[in-house]
Design a protein around this motif. Sequence first.
Motif, mmCIF file in Angstrom:
data_model
loop_
_atom_site.group_PDB
_atom_site.id
_atom_site.type_symbol
_atom_site.label_atom_id
_atom_site.label_comp_id
_atom_site.label_asym_id
_atom_site.label_seq_id
_atom_site.Cartn_x
_atom_site.Cartn_y
_atom_site.Cartn_z
ATOM 1 N N GLU A 99 -2.124 -10.872 -15.408
ATOM 2 C CA GLU A 99 -2.574 -12.242 -15.131
ATOM 3 C C GLU A 99 -1.475 -13.076 -14.480
ATOM 4 O O GLU A 99 -1.746 -13.946 -13.649
ATOM 5 C CB GLU A 99 -3.048 -12.911 -16.420
ATOM 6 C CG GLU A 99 -4.349 -12.360 -16.974
ATOM 7 C CD GLU A 99 -5.514 -12.527 -16.012
ATOM 8 O OE1 GLU A 99 -5.497 -13.469 -15.187
ATOM 9 O OE2 GLU A 99 -6.446 -11.704 -16.054
ATOM 10 N N ILE A 100 -0.231 -12.791 -14.847
ATOM 11 C CA ILE A 100 0.884 -13.562 -14.278
ATOM 12 C C ILE A 100 1.123 -13.185 -12.822
ATOM 13 O O ILE A 100 1.253 -14.033 -11.940
ATOM 14 C CB ILE A 100 2.169 -13.341 -15.103
ATOM 15 C CG1 ILE A 100 2.026 -13.973 -16.500
ATOM 16 C CG2 ILE A 100 3.384 -13.930 -14.378
ATOM 17 C CD1 ILE A 100 3.149 -13.613 -17.458
ATOM 18 N N PHE A 101 1.169 -11.871 -12.520
ATOM 19 C CA PHE A 101 1.548 -11.411 -11.173
ATOM 20 C C PHE A 101 0.353 -11.073 -10.282
ATOM 21 O O PHE A 101 0.521 -10.909 -9.075
ATOM 22 C CB PHE A 101 2.479 -10.209 -11.289
ATOM 23 C CG PHE A 101 3.804 -10.532 -11.904
ATOM 24 C CD1 PHE A 101 4.788 -11.170 -11.167
ATOM 25 C CD2 PHE A 101 4.071 -10.233 -13.234
ATOM 26 C CE1 PHE A 101 6.017 -11.485 -11.737
ATOM 27 C CE2 PHE A 101 5.292 -10.534 -13.817
ATOM 28 C CZ PHE A 101 6.270 -11.166 -13.061
ATOM 29 N N GLN A 102 -0.849 -10.946 -10.859
ATOM 30 C CA GLN A 102 -2.085 -10.744 -10.110
ATOM 31 C C GLN A 102 -1.969 -9.684 -9.005
ATOM 32 O O GLN A 102 -2.106 -9.981 -7.819
ATOM 33 C CB GLN A 102 -2.543 -12.077 -9.510
ATOM 34 C CG GLN A 102 -2.784 -13.148 -10.575
ATOM 35 C CD GLN A 102 -3.448 -14.394 -10.023
ATOM 36 O OE1 GLN A 102 -3.266 -14.739 -8.872
ATOM 37 N NE2 GLN A 102 -4.223 -15.067 -10.852
ATOM 38 N N PRO A 103 -1.744 -8.426 -9.385
ATOM 39 C CA PRO A 103 -1.561 -7.372 -8.385
ATOM 40 C C PRO A 103 -2.825 -7.012 -7.604
ATOM 41 O O PRO A 103 -2.735 -6.401 -6.531
ATOM 42 C CB PRO A 103 -1.105 -6.177 -9.237
ATOM 43 C CG PRO A 103 -1.702 -6.431 -10.588
ATOM 44 C CD PRO A 103 -1.638 -7.919 -10.766
ATOM 45 N N GLY A 104 -4.027 -7.395 -8.096
ATOM 46 C CA GLY A 104 -5.258 -7.003 -7.422
ATOM 47 C C GLY A 104 -5.789 -7.996 -6.410
ATOM 48 O O GLY A 104 -6.777 -7.723 -5.727
ATOM 49 N N ILE A 105 -5.125 -9.140 -6.278
ATOM 50 C CA ILE A 105 -5.603 -10.165 -5.345
ATOM 51 C C ILE A 105 -5.430 -9.678 -3.903
ATOM 52 O O ILE A 105 -4.355 -9.226 -3.500
ATOM 53 C CB ILE A 105 -4.835 -11.490 -5.545
ATOM 54 C CG1 ILE A 105 -5.080 -12.036 -6.951
ATOM 55 C CG2 ILE A 105 -5.243 -12.506 -4.485
ATOM 56 C CD1 ILE A 105 -6.526 -12.384 -7.229
ATOM 57 N N GLY A 106 -6.515 -9.765 -3.116
ATOM 58 C CA GLY A 106 -6.440 -9.422 -1.693
ATOM 59 C C GLY A 106 -6.512 -7.946 -1.377
ATOM 60 O O GLY A 106 -6.287 -7.548 -0.229
ATOM 61 N N ILE A 107 -6.852 -7.095 -2.355
ATOM 62 C CA ILE A 107 -6.932 -5.657 -2.113
ATOM 63 C C ILE A 107 -8.309 -5.299 -1.541
ATOM 64 O O ILE A 107 -9.341 -5.766 -2.029
ATOM 65 C CB ILE A 107 -6.706 -4.860 -3.416
ATOM 66 C CG1 ILE A 107 -5.314 -5.145 -3.972
ATOM 67 C CG2 ILE A 107 -6.885 -3.368 -3.176
ATOM 68 C CD1 ILE A 107 -4.186 -4.688 -3.079
ATOM 69 N N ASP A 108 -8.342 -4.462 -0.485
ATOM 70 C CA ASP A 108 -9.586 -4.012 0.131
ATOM 71 C C ASP A 108 -9.757 -2.517 -0.136
ATOM 72 O O ASP A 108 -8.946 -1.713 0.319
ATOM 73 C CB ASP A 108 -9.548 -4.274 1.638
ATOM 74 C CG ASP A 108 -10.822 -3.798 2.331
ATOM 75 O OD1 ASP A 108 -11.821 -3.546 1.627
ATOM 76 O OD2 ASP A 108 -10.808 -3.680 3.566
ATOM 77 N N PHE A 109 -10.804 -2.162 -0.870
ATOM 78 C CA PHE A 109 -11.032 -0.763 -1.227
ATOM 79 C C PHE A 109 -12.062 -0.075 -0.330
ATOM 80 O O PHE A 109 -12.510 1.027 -0.633
ATOM 81 C CB PHE A 109 -11.492 -0.653 -2.688
ATOM 82 C CG PHE A 109 -10.373 -0.779 -3.669
ATOM 83 C CD1 PHE A 109 -9.432 0.230 -3.817
ATOM 84 C CD2 PHE A 109 -10.245 -1.928 -4.426
ATOM 85 C CE1 PHE A 109 -8.390 0.093 -4.711
ATOM 86 C CE2 PHE A 109 -9.202 -2.065 -5.332
ATOM 87 C CZ PHE A 109 -8.269 -1.052 -5.475
#
Length: 418
Positions: A99-109
């Motif tokens: 939640e702090i670093f949000q690694p999944g934001i903007g990922i296109d699968f």
Amino acid sequence: MQKTKGLLGNIGIQVVIAMIIGTLVGIAMGESAAVFAPLGSIFIHLIKMLVIPLVAVAIISGAAGLGNSHAAGRVGLTTLGFFGLTSAVAVALALAMGEIFQPGIGIDFSSVSAMYEGNLAAKGELPTFWATMIGMIPTNVFSSLNDGNILQILVFCLFFGIGLSKVEAARSKPLIDGINTVVDAFVWMINVVMKIAPIGVFGLMAEAVGTFGFAALSTVMNLFLVYVATILIYGFLFYPAMIKTLTRIPVNKFISAMKKPQAVALSTASSMATLPVTMDVCEKELGIRNSTSSFVLPLGATINMSGNAIYYGLVAVFFAQAFHVDLGLGAYVAIILTSTLGAVGQAGVPGPSFLVVAVLLAAGIPIEGLPLLFALDRIFDMIRTALNITGDAVCAAIVDEMAGEVPQSQQQDAIDLR
């Protein structure tokens, strides 16, 4: 010069060097580095050949040693409580980091949609409580040994070891001494196999890096970085804090001693394969009693998977963010519970973690992107295994401290060793 030669003669240093060389060769050769795969396969097969029988006799020996002890019940409850609590804390930390670093934001699968398996959801079905309990009890222990069913072997050997401890000492002592002799023989065999560990590690790393490389990792690089950071926080802050607070082992000594088993865990991605090295370090370098290490460490190699719990929690947050799924309190609770149960149920051997599917399904998160992570599972598995075996050693140290049934002279010897 002599110091350099001594360092190079250390198996832990050799394994690290082999990992670095294997990684470089894998990057340089690409998929053709698979030519070195047999070196790793031979090493893993030798380890697997010895691990199952070693686990069986070690657990019998440990359970027999603890069975007559007044602290036996406390040891068992402390061990299981530690595993459950640390796994829950691990996944909670993973959720917070996600939640702090949000690694999944903007990922296109969209680029990996072709990898999606329509039947993937079926692989994430968790067995019911009673199915799990019944499945742990072997109907034929020899079949369990043959199939390598670790949980069934654990149940039988614990039961048998405690049974031995309840037989009058005059009759049970020769058999227990014989079992301890077999344990020593297996440890000697493992030490011989470990002499070729650097060669095997080189083959494993060259193949893993050459086959998957770091190109595929670039898609999920943010997840990987947050994952490594979480593992480091847990392994170098949380666990050392427990060692400092709950044991008399100096933190620096513990961290230094764990370098060797951590290097082996990184290379083999298997808690079970690392078990003999972990036991050797805990007993010889940390002064933990054999009766404790023989009981706690094999159990931990099977059901203590804090590294897996971190992986499950972070992957859940990662995909929730990638697919724009808002997680409520209920979803977080579901992730923590499923991740903890899944981590405890994950066998201590390398391989794709399909239990992460159950975690995503429990929280209502899409699973379309998972095949990409399965392809990279070896890399993630190597890192989380190093944390898992560190947790096993921490638990053994704490349990050994709490058992507290050692004569004063032996306690002093143990302190001197530390």
